[in-house]
Scaffold this active site. Structure first.
Site, PDB file in Angstrom:
ATOM      1  CB  SER A  43      -0.968  -0.042   1.190  1.00 39.36           C
ATOM      2  OG  SER A  43      -2.026   0.867   1.023  1.00 39.36           O
ATOM      3  CG  ASP A 158      -4.555  -1.703   1.070  1.00 36.64           C
ATOM      4  OD1 ASP A 158      -3.560  -2.270   1.547  1.00 36.64           O
ATOM      5  OD2 ASP A 158      -4.731  -0.470   1.146  1.00 36.64           O
TER       6      ASP A 158
END
Length: 359
Positions: A43, A158
Site C-alpha cells: 500500500s 489493498d
C-alpha cells in the site's frame, strides 16, 4: 578475490499518509550510502518504495510541501456510484502515472515488489513484474474506498488486508540484511478519556441526521421523468412551428441538455456529500466514515504486524511513531517525513555495523 557486497532488502509497511515516514527513512539511507537492493512494499509502502525505485521522490516532496486538506483530496477523490467502491481510482492512477511515468517493474534499476491481496482467493500476491502503476494501484486500493483492481487475471485489493508489513515476502528474495519499517508500533489510541466521552456523545447525536441518499436519487429521477412528460406533450406542437425553420430536432437536443444538467446536479450532489464525509472537523468530537474505517484498519494492521514480527525477525527494525497521524492526513507530510528521518538516523549505526560484519 573481492568479496560480494551484502544485499540489503527493506520491507515497507502500509498506512496511508503515515507512509511519509518511509520517505524520511529512505532519504537517510541514500544520504549515508546504504545501498538498497530489494524493496517490498504494501500500500503506502509500495507507493513510497516505487518513488525511490524510479528516482521520482523529489516530485512528491514538492507536491506535499504545503498541501492543504482540500488539495490532497483533488489527487485521488473521484466518487462513483458505490457498487464495489466509493472511488473509481482513475484520478489516483493518473496522479501516480504523472509522477512515475509508464514503466515495467522488471525495468527498474533495483528489485521492486508491490504486495496486494486477491479478493477471490484470499492470497497475498507479490507483484514483481508488469506495469508499475497497475501494481501500485492494486496495492493501495483499500476495500470500500477504491474499487478493486483487475490485474494479472486477478481481482486485487489493498495488500494491507493480508500482509501490511511484508517481511515474509522480502525474505523470499533472500537478502543478506533485512530492514523492516513498521508504521504501527503501538495500538492506535489518539484520544484521552475526555475526548472519548465527547466522541461517543457526538456519535449519538448523529443518529437520524444522515441524509437519505436513496430517497434523494429517487426524487431526482422523478423530476427528470416529469420534465420528460412535459416535453413529450409540447413536442408535437413545438416541432410543427420549428419545422418551418428547419430546426425540428431542437427539442430532442434540449431534452438531452436538460438530462445532462440534471445528472450533473446529481453528480455534484454526491461529490459534496462525499467531500463532507471526508471533511475534517474543528475538534476531535466526531468520527466520520473514513475515520472509522481507517482506525479499524490501523488496529488490524497493528495486530498483524505484531504477529509478523513475532515470527519473522528483521536484522534492523525501524519504527517511526506516526500512530497519531490519520491515514488521510497527507497535509502532515513534513511531520511524517521528519519522524522517519529521526528513527532511521537512530538505526544507522546498526545498519553500518551489519554491512561491515557481513562484507
Amino acid at each position: 578475490m573481492k568479496k560480494r557486497r551484502p544485499r540489503i532488502g527493506i520491507a515497507l509497511d502500509s498506512g496511508g499518509a503515515k507512509g511519509g515516514a518511509h520517505i524520511g527513512v529512505m532519504d537517510v539511507l541514500q544520504e549515508n550510502g546504504i545501498p538498497i537492493d530489494i524493496i517490498v512494499g504494501t500500500s503506502a509502502g509500495a507507493f513510497a518504495g516505487a518513488l525511490f525505485a524510479t528516482g521520482t521522490v523529489d516530485k512528491i516532496k514538492d507536491i506535499v510541501q504545503d498541501i492543504t486538506w482540500r488539495e490532497s483530496l483533488s489527487y485521488y477523490v473521484d466518487p462513483v456510484f458505490p457498487t464495489s467502491g466509493l472511488l473509481a481510482g482513475k484520478r489516483a492512477k493518473s496522479f501516480i502515472q504523472d509522477i512515475m511515468g509508464d514503466i515495467l517493474i522488471e525495468d527498474l534499476p533495483i528489485k521492486f515488489i508491490a504486495v496486494a491481496t486477491d479478493l477471490l482467493s484470499g492470497e497475498t500476491i507479490a507483484i514483481d513484474r508488469g506495469s508499475l502503476v497497475d501494481a501500485i494501484m492494486a496495492s493501495i486500493s483499500m476495500p470500500g474506498i477504491f474499487k478493486p483492481v483487475v490485474h494479472m487475471q486477478r481481482l486485487l485489493t489493498d495488500g494491507g488486508v493480508t500482509d501490511p508489513l511484508p517481511l515474509d515476502v522480502l525474505k523470499r528474495y533472500s537478502p543478506d540484511i533485512t530492514i523492516a519499517v513498521n508504521l504501527h508500533p503501538r495500538m492506535p489510541d489518539r484520544f484521552d478519556p475526555i475526548q472519548k466521552k465527547a466522541i461517543i456523545r457526538e456519535q449519538k447525536k448523529q443518529i437520524g441526521k444522515d441524509e437519505d441518499l436513496t430517497s434523494w436519487i429517487i426524487d431526482r429521477m422523478v423530476k427528470i421523468m416529469r420534465a420528460q412528460r412535459i416535453l413529450d406533450e409540447v413536442r408535437p406542437f413545438a416541432q410543427s412551428i420549428l419545422k418551418k425553420f428547419g430546426t425540428e430536432n431542437i427539442m430532442d437536443m434540449d431534452l438531452v441538455a436538460m438530462l445532462h444538467d440534471q445528472l450533473n446536479l446529481s453528480k455534484d450532489k454526491i461529490s459534496v456529500l462525499f467531500e463532507n464525509s471526508f471533511a475534517k472537523k474543528d475538534n476531535a468530537q466526531f468520527m466520520n466514515i473514513f475515520d472509522i474505517m481507517s482506525t479499524a484498519t490501523n488496529i488490524q494492521q497493528y495486530q498483524k504486524n505484531k504477529l509478523m514480527l513475532a515470527h519473522e525477525n528483521p536484522d534492523v527494525l525501524i519504527e517511526p511513531d506516526v500512530t497519531g497521524i490519520g491515514s488521510l492526513d497527507f497535509m502532515r507530510a513534513k511531520e511524517t517525513i521528519a519522524e522517519g528521518r529521526n528513527k532511521a538516523l537512530e538505526a544507522l549505526p546498526m545498519i553500518q555495523a551489519l554491512l561491515k560484519t557481513k562484507a
